[in-house]
Design a protein around this motif. Structure first.
Motif, PDB file in Angstrom:
ATOM      1  N   CYS A  83     -11.146  41.391 -42.666  1.00  0.00           N
ATOM      2  CA  CYS A  83     -11.436  40.052 -42.450  1.00  0.00           C
ATOM      3  C   CYS A  83     -11.759  39.444 -43.420  1.00  0.00           C
ATOM      4  O   CYS A  83     -11.918  40.066 -44.606  1.00  0.00           O
ATOM      5  N   ASP A  84     -11.824  37.973 -43.633  1.00  0.00           N
ATOM      6  CA  ASP A  84     -12.032  36.966 -44.421  1.00  0.00           C
ATOM      7  C   ASP A  84     -11.050  36.078 -44.924  1.00  0.00           C
ATOM      8  O   ASP A  84     -11.540  34.983 -45.449  1.00  0.00           O
ATOM      9  N   ILE A  85      -9.810  36.535 -44.731  1.00  0.00           N
ATOM     10  CA  ILE A  85      -8.694  35.583 -45.164  1.00  0.00           C
ATOM     11  C   ILE A  85      -8.530  34.549 -43.792  1.00  0.00           C
ATOM     12  O   ILE A  85      -8.261  34.892 -42.839  1.00  0.00           O
ATOM     13  N   VAL A  86      -8.718  33.254 -44.198  1.00  0.00           N
ATOM     14  CA  VAL A  86      -8.190  32.128 -43.238  1.00  0.00           C
ATOM     15  C   VAL A  86      -7.244  31.461 -43.723  1.00  0.00           C
ATOM     16  O   VAL A  86      -7.113  30.709 -44.783  1.00  0.00           O
ATOM     17  N   ALA A  87      -6.011  31.575 -42.917  1.00  0.00           N
ATOM     18  CA  ALA A  87      -4.977  30.832 -43.450  1.00  0.00           C
ATOM     19  C   ALA A  87      -4.699  30.057 -42.064  1.00  0.00           C
ATOM     20  O   ALA A  87      -4.870  30.266 -40.842  1.00  0.00           O
ATOM     21  N   PRO A  88      -3.808  28.836 -42.363  1.00  0.00           N
ATOM     22  CA  PRO A  88      -3.475  27.912 -41.293  1.00  0.00           C
ATOM     23  C   PRO A  88      -2.549  28.663 -40.348  1.00  0.00           C
ATOM     24  O   PRO A  88      -1.255  28.297 -40.323  1.00  0.00           O
ATOM     25  N   ALA A  89      -2.922  29.396 -39.378  1.00  0.00           N
ATOM     26  CA  ALA A  89      -1.882  30.040 -38.578  1.00  0.00           C
ATOM     27  C   ALA A  89      -2.782  30.760 -37.512  1.00  0.00           C
ATOM     28  O   ALA A  89      -4.042  30.794 -37.445  1.00  0.00           O
ATOM     29  N   GLY A  90      -2.125  30.665 -36.031  1.00  0.00           N
ATOM     30  CA  GLY A  90      -2.747  31.069 -35.105  1.00  0.00           C
ATOM     31  C   GLY A  90      -4.169  30.511 -34.599  1.00  0.00           C
ATOM     32  O   GLY A  90      -4.416  29.336 -34.692  1.00  0.00           O
ATOM     33  N   ARG A  91      -5.210  31.159 -34.605  1.00  0.00           N
ATOM     34  CA  ARG A  91      -6.346  31.091 -34.205  1.00  0.00           C
ATOM     35  C   ARG A  91      -7.143  29.897 -35.324  1.00  0.00           C
ATOM     36  O   ARG A  91      -8.102  29.401 -34.809  1.00  0.00           O
ATOM     37  N   HIS A  92      -6.348  30.068 -36.373  1.00  0.00           N
ATOM     38  CA  HIS A  92      -7.175  29.246 -37.629  1.00  0.00           C
ATOM     39  C   HIS A  92      -6.197  28.209 -37.988  1.00  0.00           C
ATOM     40  O   HIS A  92      -6.050  27.784 -39.160  1.00  0.00           O
ATOM     41  N   SER A  93      -5.123  27.791 -37.018  1.00  0.00           N
ATOM     42  CA  SER A  93      -4.294  26.797 -37.341  1.00  0.00           C
ATOM     43  C   SER A  93      -4.740  25.511 -37.682  1.00  0.00           C
ATOM     44  O   SER A  93      -4.214  24.648 -38.173  1.00  0.00           O
ATOM     45  N   ALA A  94      -6.029  25.179 -37.472  1.00  0.00           N
ATOM     46  CA  ALA A  94      -6.620  24.107 -38.011  1.00  0.00           C
ATOM     47  C   ALA A  94      -7.247  23.945 -39.289  1.00  0.00           C
ATOM     48  O   ALA A  94      -7.554  22.900 -39.883  1.00  0.00           O
ATOM     49  N   ALA A  95      -7.191  25.066 -39.930  1.00  0.00           N
ATOM     50  CA  ALA A  95      -7.504  25.122 -41.474  1.00  0.00           C
ATOM     51  C   ALA A  95      -6.664  24.359 -42.255  1.00  0.00           C
ATOM     52  O   ALA A  95      -5.509  24.324 -42.192  1.00  0.00           O
ATOM     53  N   ARG A  96      -7.445  23.401 -43.124  1.00  0.00           N
ATOM     54  CA  ARG A  96      -6.658  22.658 -43.929  1.00  0.00           C
ATOM     55  C   ARG A  96      -5.974  23.174 -45.030  1.00  0.00           C
ATOM     56  O   ARG A  96      -4.978  22.933 -45.774  1.00  0.00           O
ATOM     57  N   VAL A  97      -6.514  24.428 -45.665  1.00  0.00           N
ATOM     58  CA  VAL A  97      -6.240  25.231 -46.805  1.00  0.00           C
ATOM     59  C   VAL A  97      -6.536  26.645 -46.389  1.00  0.00           C
ATOM     60  O   VAL A  97      -7.332  27.130 -46.070  1.00  0.00           O
ATOM     61  N   LYS A  98      -5.479  27.616 -47.207  1.00  0.00           N
ATOM     62  CA  LYS A  98      -5.827  28.810 -46.940  1.00  0.00           C
ATOM     63  C   LYS A  98      -7.003  29.123 -48.087  1.00  0.00           C
ATOM     64  O   LYS A  98      -7.220  28.566 -49.179  1.00  0.00           O
ATOM     65  N   HIS A  99      -7.927  30.014 -47.193  1.00  0.00           N
ATOM     66  CA  HIS A  99      -9.127  30.215 -48.069  1.00  0.00           C
ATOM     67  C   HIS A  99      -9.851  31.650 -47.816  1.00  0.00           C
ATOM     68  O   HIS A  99      -9.460  32.118 -46.635  1.00  0.00           O
ATOM     69  N   TYR A 100     -10.899  31.992 -48.323  1.00  0.00           N
ATOM     70  CA  TYR A 100     -11.642  33.135 -47.943  1.00  0.00           C
ATOM     71  C   TYR A 100     -12.912  32.689 -47.452  1.00  0.00           C
ATOM     72  O   TYR A 100     -13.569  31.617 -47.624  1.00  0.00           O
ATOM     73  N   ASP A 101     -13.567  33.312 -46.558  1.00  0.00           N
ATOM     74  CA  ASP A 101     -14.802  33.323 -45.588  1.00  0.00           C
ATOM     75  C   ASP A 101     -15.633  34.515 -45.624  1.00  0.00           C
ATOM     76  O   ASP A 101     -15.133  34.947 -44.606  1.00  0.00           O
ATOM     77  N   THR A 102     -16.743  34.525 -46.186  1.00  0.00           N
ATOM     78  CA  THR A 102     -17.561  35.709 -46.119  1.00  0.00           C
ATOM     79  C   THR A 102     -18.976  35.358 -45.567  1.00  0.00           C
ATOM     80  O   THR A 102     -19.793  36.171 -45.884  1.00  0.00           O
ATOM     81  N   SER A 103     -18.799  34.281 -45.031  1.00  0.00           N
ATOM     82  CA  SER A 103     -20.000  33.804 -44.190  1.00  0.00           C
ATOM     83  C   SER A 103     -20.407  34.984 -43.071  1.00  0.00           C
ATOM     84  O   SER A 103     -19.385  35.449 -42.602  1.00  0.00           O
ATOM     85  N   ALA A 104     -21.688  35.278 -42.673  1.00  0.00           N
ATOM     86  CA  ALA A 104     -21.848  36.068 -41.621  1.00  0.00           C
ATOM     87  C   ALA A 104     -21.537  35.375 -40.360  1.00  0.00           C
ATOM     88  O   ALA A 104     -21.054  36.447 -39.611  1.00  0.00           O
ATOM     89  N   ALA A 105     -21.389  34.179 -40.157  1.00  0.00           N
ATOM     90  CA  ALA A 105     -20.781  33.757 -39.021  1.00  0.00           C
ATOM     91  C   ALA A 105     -19.214  33.955 -38.833  1.00  0.00           C
ATOM     92  O   ALA A 105     -18.991  34.500 -37.885  1.00  0.00           O
ATOM     93  N   HIS A 106     -18.586  33.878 -39.824  1.00  0.00           N
ATOM     94  CA  HIS A 106     -17.150  33.930 -39.955  1.00  0.00           C
ATOM     95  C   HIS A 106     -16.820  35.712 -39.670  1.00  0.00           C
ATOM     96  O   HIS A 106     -16.081  35.989 -38.960  1.00  0.00           O
ATOM     97  N   ILE A 107     -17.636  36.467 -40.357  1.00  0.00           N
ATOM     98  CA  ILE A 107     -17.554  37.824 -40.170  1.00  0.00           C
ATOM     99  C   ILE A 107     -17.661  38.376 -39.012  1.00  0.00           C
ATOM    100  O   ILE A 107     -16.946  39.058 -38.257  1.00  0.00           O
ATOM    101  N   THR A 108     -18.816  37.810 -38.357  1.00  0.00           N
ATOM    102  CA  THR A 108     -19.266  38.289 -36.904  1.00  0.00           C
ATOM    103  C   THR A 108     -17.914  37.943 -36.003  1.00  0.00           C
ATOM    104  O   THR A 108     -17.779  38.737 -35.083  1.00  0.00           O
ATOM    105  N   ALA A 109     -17.865  36.700 -35.987  1.00  0.00           N
ATOM    106  CA  ALA A 109     -16.751  36.119 -35.095  1.00  0.00           C
ATOM    107  C   ALA A 109     -15.409  37.015 -35.265  1.00  0.00           C
ATOM    108  O   ALA A 109     -14.515  37.281 -34.241  1.00  0.00           O
TER     109      ALA A 109
END
Length: 297
Positions: A83-109
């Protein structure tokens, strides 16, 4: 099939089946996916490599459908996901830009979504997929520890981390990071001399190798002398050139776990051929010399 201890109670098969493109196959039915898994199991390959982002966040569900259709199959496997790659696709289609997310909330989700998609109550190994320039180790480390404590994750590691990234995250964790999945092949040899592999060896951490065949480029003839040598050595041992390329990785004392990805049942059936012979030192250096294009100093 040789097994490698990542923790005292978690072992992986030395060869790992990579599911990066499993959602791209023309047939993603549970029956066909199960056939791939059974072909692995027949060779002693029990470890499956996944990631939330594979297939645009669809590959885990493809595996999950097969596991749901075959009760008892999950108990024969070790599942790796990332986990931690957020790309504008699938469940993250609303993302404006591809990015990484190592926050506790994102990892847990992400873990919760992976468990749901794969229809399992735990993953055996969770990896942080890419180093995050905005990582807060005092948030990320405890989040990973909490997942281990909860039983939803048996162990944690990283992927594509440099030694300093590894040390930074480890400094804020109670549990040990048990692997770093990095690119290693006869077309990606830097890690053997730039300190990445030595760092892991010093800490007795077994690395995983993604793209051990260079994404297929190793076999495309772009390095004809290297390919000819692989074929010649393979003929001498009764295996094909891909088995020789993987055996080259297995020869290293760091106990590298190559991740082999293919949708072909015929190729899957041959993955374990790499374990049918042990490469001698001079043959290893012969291939290394051809790979780097010069004699060692």
């Amino acid at each position: 099939m040789q097994r490698v201890n990542l923790t005292p109670d978690l072992t992986f098969s030395r060869l790992v089946y990579g599911m990066w493109r499993i959602g791209d196959d023309a047939d993603t039915s549970p029956k066909h996916v199960q056939a791939k898994i059974e072909a692995c199991l027949s060779q002693g390959i029990t470890t499956m490599d996944q990631a939330d982002i594979y297939g645009g966040y669809t590959a885990e569900a493809v595996l999950g459908n097969a596991l749901k259709a075959s009760p008892g199959l999950r108990d024969k496997l070790e599942i790796v996901t990332k986990c931690d790659i957020v790309a504008p696709a699938g469940r993250h289609s609303a993302a404006r830009v591809k990015h990484y997310d190592t926050s506790a909330a994102h990892i847990t989700a992400s873990v919760e979504a992976s468990l749901t998609d794969m229809g399992t109550d735990h993953v055996d190994l969770l990896l942080i997929h890419r180093p995050d320039p905005l990582i807060d180790p005092d948030e990320t480390g405890p989040a990973l520890d909490a997942l281990v404590t909860s039983g939803k994750v048996r162990a944690v590691g990283v992927s594509n981390f440099r030694p300093w990234d590894f040390s930074l995250l480890q400094s804020s964790m109670e549990n040990n990071l048990v692997t770093n999945q990095i690119e290693m092949s006869l077309l990606a040899t830097d890690t053997f001399v730039n300190g990445d592999l030595a760092y892991l060896q010093e800490r007795m951490v077994s690395p995983m190798a993604w793209s051990p065949l260079g994404g297929g480029r190793l076999m495309d003839g772009s390095k004809p002398e290297l390919l000819a040598a692989l074929k010649r050595i393979g003929a001498e041992h009764g295996v094909d050139e891909t088995a020789v390329a993987v055996a080259w990785l297995l020869r290293h004392p760091a106990a590298i776990l190559p991740v082999m990805g293919t949708n072909s049942l015929e190729r899957i059936a041959k993955i374990a051929d790499a374990t049918k012979f042990e490469m001698d030192r001079q043959t290893w250096f012969e291939l290394y010399t051809l790979a780097i294009g010069r004699e060692v100093a």
